[in-house]
Motif scaffolding. Structure first.
Motif, PDB file in Angstrom:
ATOM      1  N   MET A  32     107.136  60.423  -1.111  1.00  0.00           N
ATOM      2  CA  MET A  32     106.736  59.407   0.061  1.00  0.00           C
ATOM      3  C   MET A  32     107.036  60.005   1.252  1.00  0.00           C
ATOM      4  O   MET A  32     106.342  59.549   2.254  1.00  0.00           O
ATOM      5  N   MET A  33     108.179  60.407   1.495  1.00  0.00           N
ATOM      6  CA  MET A  33     108.410  60.811   2.901  1.00  0.00           C
ATOM      7  C   MET A  33     107.585  61.908   3.395  1.00  0.00           C
ATOM      8  O   MET A  33     107.108  62.018   4.431  1.00  0.00           O
ATOM      9  N   LEU A  34     107.106  62.756   2.484  1.00  0.00           N
ATOM     10  CA  LEU A  34     106.175  64.097   2.827  1.00  0.00           C
ATOM     11  C   LEU A  34     104.918  63.196   3.246  1.00  0.00           C
ATOM     12  O   LEU A  34     104.229  63.485   4.188  1.00  0.00           O
ATOM     13  N   ILE A  35     104.396  62.191   2.462  1.00  0.00           N
ATOM     14  CA  ILE A  35     103.182  61.511   3.001  1.00  0.00           C
ATOM     15  C   ILE A  35     103.389  60.867   4.412  1.00  0.00           C
ATOM     16  O   ILE A  35     102.672  61.205   5.125  1.00  0.00           O
ATOM     17  N   ARG A  36     104.398  60.262   4.622  1.00  0.00           N
ATOM     18  CA  ARG A  36     104.685  59.644   5.713  1.00  0.00           C
ATOM     19  C   ARG A  36     104.746  60.396   6.918  1.00  0.00           C
ATOM     20  O   ARG A  36     104.059  60.171   7.918  1.00  0.00           O
ATOM     21  N   ARG A  37     105.525  61.579   6.861  1.00  0.00           N
ATOM     22  CA  ARG A  37     105.640  62.386   8.001  1.00  0.00           C
ATOM     23  C   ARG A  37     104.566  63.325   8.182  1.00  0.00           C
ATOM     24  O   ARG A  37     104.241  63.444   9.300  1.00  0.00           O
ATOM     25  N   PHE A  38     103.815  63.495   7.204  1.00  0.00           N
ATOM     26  CA  PHE A  38     102.578  64.311   7.328  1.00  0.00           C
ATOM     27  C   PHE A  38     101.622  63.602   8.162  1.00  0.00           C
ATOM     28  O   PHE A  38     100.904  64.023   9.202  1.00  0.00           O
TER      29      PHE A  38
END
Ligand code: TPP
Length: 341
Positions: A32-38
Motif C-alpha cells: 500500500m505504501m508503494l501505491i501511495r508514494r508512487f
C-alpha cells in the motif's frame, strides 16, 4: 530494477508471505505504501509537467487492491479501469514500467503510447471506457473455464460504472455461462463530480443478484479484513467456477483526475480518519514502518530516475507491440534514426 512479482502457487498467500520472512501485515503495508508514494510522486511530477495526459489517483483505496490481488495465481486475469495504478502495482510490482509509461517513454509498460488507461502486461489489462471491457473480461473468464485452467478473471469497476448498460449484458451472460469472474465494485462514493446518491437508484448489491449471481458488500478500509474477506470469495469463484459480484465501500482521497474536485472539505476530512495507511502503519513498530517507508521512497525515486533516462518512442516504433503492422511499412527518416532525441 525489481523482478516481476512471483505469484506461483498462491493457494495460501498468507503462508507464502510468512515463508518469505514477511508477515502478512508487513507485506500489505509495504504494497500500500508503494501505491501511495508512487502516486504522491506522480502528482508532483504532473505539476512539474513531466507527465502526459491526465492521471487518476487511487489514494485512499489502496486496501482494495491488496485485499483482492494477493489472492491471484499466475494465469488469473485482471481487467482494470482508468483508476488502475494501485491494481497494476500490486499485480506487477514494477513501478518503473508504469512510471516510464506515464512519462511517455519507449520502455514503458506499453511502449509509452498507452498511458495508464491502455495497459497490457502479462494478464493485466486496463481500459478507460467505463464498463467497456465487461464483455471482453466475461469472454476471457469463459475461455479459462472452457480450457479447464482453474484460472479466474477479475474486473474492477467504480460505482459510476453501474450506470453503463453494457455491464448488465455482460452480467447476464456471465451468469448464464457460469464463468469464473469476480466483479469488484469500488464504491468510492463519487463518479467524477457526482455523488453516488445523485447518480444511482436502488441497491448496488441487488444489481448482481438480479442476474442470479452471488453478491455481497463490505464497508472497510482495513487491508487485512479485506484480504480475509476476498480469500473466501476468490476460492469460491475458482473452485465452483461461477461469477461473484462484490461491492467495497471505500473513499478516494484525491481529486477525480488532476484538479476536478467538487467534494466538501468536511467530507474528505471525515473519511481521511479511516484511510488505510494509518491503520496499517499502526500494526508495525516504528522502526519497521520507517524502514519500509525508506525502502519505498528509494524504489520510487529509482523508478523516476530510470524513467527520465529512457528514450521517447519514434515513428519507427509504430509497429511494435501491435497485433498487426501498419498497412504501409514506415520508412524511417534520417531524423528518426536518433532514437529518443
Ligand atoms: C463510457 C464512458 N463515459 C464517460 C467517461 C468519462 N469518465 C471517466 S471516469 C468517470 C467517472 C467514473 O466513475 P466511477 O465508475 O465511479 O469510477 P471512479 O472514477 O470513481 O473510480 C467518467 C464519467 C468514460 N471514461 N467512459
Amino acid at each position: 530494477m525489481s523482478q516481476p512479482v512471483e505469484r506461483g502457487d498462491i493457494a495460501n498467500p498468507r503462508a507464502r508471505f510468512e515463508r518469505d520472512g514477511r508477515p502478512l501485515r508487513t507485506k500489505l503495508f509495504e504494497q500500500m505504501m508503494l501505491i501511495r508514494r508512487f502516486e504522491e510522486r506522480l502528482l508532483e511530477l504532473f505539476g512539474e509537467g513531466e507527465l502526459f495526459g491526465t492521471t487518476h489517483c487511487y489514494i485512499g483505496q489502496e486496501a482494495d487492491a491488496v485485499g483482492v490481488i494477493n489472492h491471484l495465481q499466475d494465469g488469473d486475469i485482471i481487467f482494470s479501469n482508468h483508476r488502475c495504478h494501485g491494481h497494476f502495482l500490486v499485480y506487477g510490482d514494477r513501478p518503473e514500467l508504469l512510471m516510464a509509461e506515464l512519462m511517455g517513454r519507449v520502455t514503458g509498460v506499453v511502449g509509452g503510447r498507452g498511458g495508464s488507461q491502455h495497459i497490457c502486461f502479462e494478464n493485466f489489462y486496463t481500459n478507460g471506457i467505463q464498463g467497456g471491457f465487461m464483455p471482453t473480461v466475461t469472454g476471457m473468464a469463459l475461455a479459462e473455464k472452457m480450457k479447464g485452467s482453474g484460472n479466474i478473471a477479475v474486473a474492477f469497476i467504480g460505482d459510476g460504472t453501474l450506470g453503463q448498460g453494457v455491464l448488465y449484458e455482460a452480467l447476464n451472460m456471465a451468469s448464464l455461462w457460469s464463468v469464473p469472474l469476480l466483479v469488484v465494485v469500488e464504491n468510492n462514493r463519487w463518479a467524477q463530480s457526482t455523488p453516488v446518491e445523485r447518480e444511482l437508484a436502488g441497491d448496488m448489491v441487488a444489481r448482481g443478484r438480479a442476474f442470479g449471481i452471488d453478491a455481497g458488500e463490505i464497508d472497510s478500509t482495513d487491508a487485512e479484513e479485506l484480504f480475509g474477506h476476498f480469500g473466501d470469495i476468490i476460492a469460491k469463484v475458482r473452485n465452483e467456477q461461477r461469477p461473484h459480484f462484490e461491492v467495497i465501500h471505500t473513499y478516494r482521497l484525491c481529486h477525480h483526475s488532476k484538479s476536478d474536485d467538487m467534494r466538501p472539505e468536511e467530507e474528505i476530512e471525515r473519511f481521511r480518519k479511516d484511510e488505510p495507511l494509518i491503520g496499517a502503519r499502526a500494526w508495525l513498530d516504528e522502526d519497521e514502518a520507517r524502514a519500509i517507508e525508506a525502502r519505498i521512497e528509494a524504489r520510487v525515486e529509482a523508478a523516476v530516475r530510470w524513467s527520465r533516462e529512457q528514450p521517447f518512442p519514434t515513428p519507427r516504433h509504430l509497429d511494435e507491440r501491435v497485433a498487426r503492422p501498419a498497412p504501409m511499412a514506415f520508412e524511417a527518416s534520417a531524423s528518426d534514426a536518433g532514437e529518443g532525441a
